[in-house]
Design a protein around this motif. Structure first.
Motif, PDB file in Angstrom:
ATOM      1  N   ARG A  48       0.828  -1.210   0.000  1.00 21.77           N
ATOM      2  CA  ARG A  48       0.000   0.000   0.000  1.00 21.77           C
ATOM      3  C   ARG A  48       0.863   1.261   0.000  1.00 21.77           C
ATOM      4  O   ARG A  48       0.610   2.202  -0.750  1.00 21.77           O
TER       5      ARG A  48
ATOM      6  N   TYR B 231      -9.779  -0.413   6.280  1.00 19.98           N
ATOM      7  CA  TYR B 231     -10.934  -1.305   6.129  1.00 19.98           C
ATOM      8  C   TYR B 231     -10.547  -2.554   5.344  1.00 19.98           C
ATOM      9  O   TYR B 231     -10.927  -3.692   5.690  1.00 19.98           O
ATOM     10  N   LEU B 232      -9.782  -2.343   4.263  1.00 15.55           N
ATOM     11  CA  LEU B 232      -9.426  -3.468   3.396  1.00 15.55           C
ATOM     12  C   LEU B 232      -8.541  -4.484   4.113  1.00 15.55           C
ATOM     13  O   LEU B 232      -8.782  -5.695   4.030  1.00 15.55           O
TER      14      LEU B 232
END
Length: 263
Positions: A25, A40-41
């Motif tokens: 990320r 959230y992911l």
């Protein structure tokens, strides 16, 4: 799969999952994915993968434990068989020696009775050894068949009432209980001179009871040593089952043996 590999999976999967996602990320998609969306992911991914991994791991552990339990039970069965074989060997050797003595002294009646006793013991041993421990034989039917064989050999009437739930006892418990029954009936044949026997074996939801009663000559339990009449052997088996034993007997009034246990 060994427990060591399972331990390594448990340590490294969450580490690589979370650490790898965070690295990906921040180095690749940090411009197109907000911090909140990334949180959230990673939470959802961790939940899904953790659930799948835990389901697989606990299923593997359950299968391993079942296999280990079965191996322990089979080992207990064979150990009990070896013990019974040793007892049979000692008993037959002693009986044959006594038979020689009777024959030398011309005691044909005593010798004939001893031959019948040896024949009974051998038949019981054959009945035990011809059964495969891994064979799925109904315990109730096994007991009933043995009682019928014993009745044929001894000529003693048996009133039996057997009500057992399937798979109520483990294989090792069945072997020990079967040994208790055999030991009790051997004592009846050797000592009681009984003409009839009542046999009851019931299982409930959390309790079981085994009762063997004969109409023989009985004995004074206070005058009998702990090693006579097979009492020591019975008590040893009862301890292995974590159960209790009650012996009710009087001279010329018969004998009743009751075993009770919990599940």
């Amino acid at each position: 799969m060994s427990y060591r590999i399972m331990k390594l999976f448990t340590v490294f999967i969450p580490t690589f999952l979370i650490g790898g996602f965070e690295f990906f990320r921040h180095s690749v998609i940090h411009h197109s994915l907000s911090m909140e969306a990334g949180n959230y992911l990673i939470t959802i991914l961790t939940l899904i993968i953790s659930y799948a991994f835990a389901t697989w791991m606990f299923k593997a552990i359950e299968m391993k434990n079942r296999r280990l339990t079965k191996e322990r039970e089979m080992r207990a069965i064979y150990e009990e068989r070896e013990r019974l074989a040793k007892e049979l060997h000692d008993s037959i050797a002693q009986s044959l020696f006594l038979l020689k003595v009777y024959l030398k002294k011309g005691k044909s009646e005593e010798a004939d009775s001893l031959v019948n006793s040896i024949d009974t013991q051998l038949r019981q041993a054959i009945f035990n050894l011809r059964m495969d421990p891994a064979e799925q034989v109904n315990f109730s039917h096994r007991i009933q068949n043995w009682l019928e064989d014993w009745n044929t050999v001894s000529g003693t009437d048996i009133d039996s009432d057997i009500r057992l739930k399937n798979s109520y006892f483990t294989p090792s418990e069945e072997v020990i209980l079967f040994g208790v029954i055999q030991e009790a009936f051997i004592n009846i044949r050797k000592h009681s001179e009984a003409t009839s026997i009542t046999f009851k074996f019931h299982t409930g939801s959390d309790k079981w009871e085994l009762m063997i009663e004969d109409n023989g000559r009985g004995f004074n339990i206070n005058d009998v040593g702990s090693n006579r009449y097979g009492l020591a052997m019975l008590k040893e088996k009862v301890e292995k089952l974590n159960s209790s034993i009650e012996i009710d007997t009087q001279v010329n009034r018969g004998t009743k043996i009751i075993l009770r246990g919990n599940k």
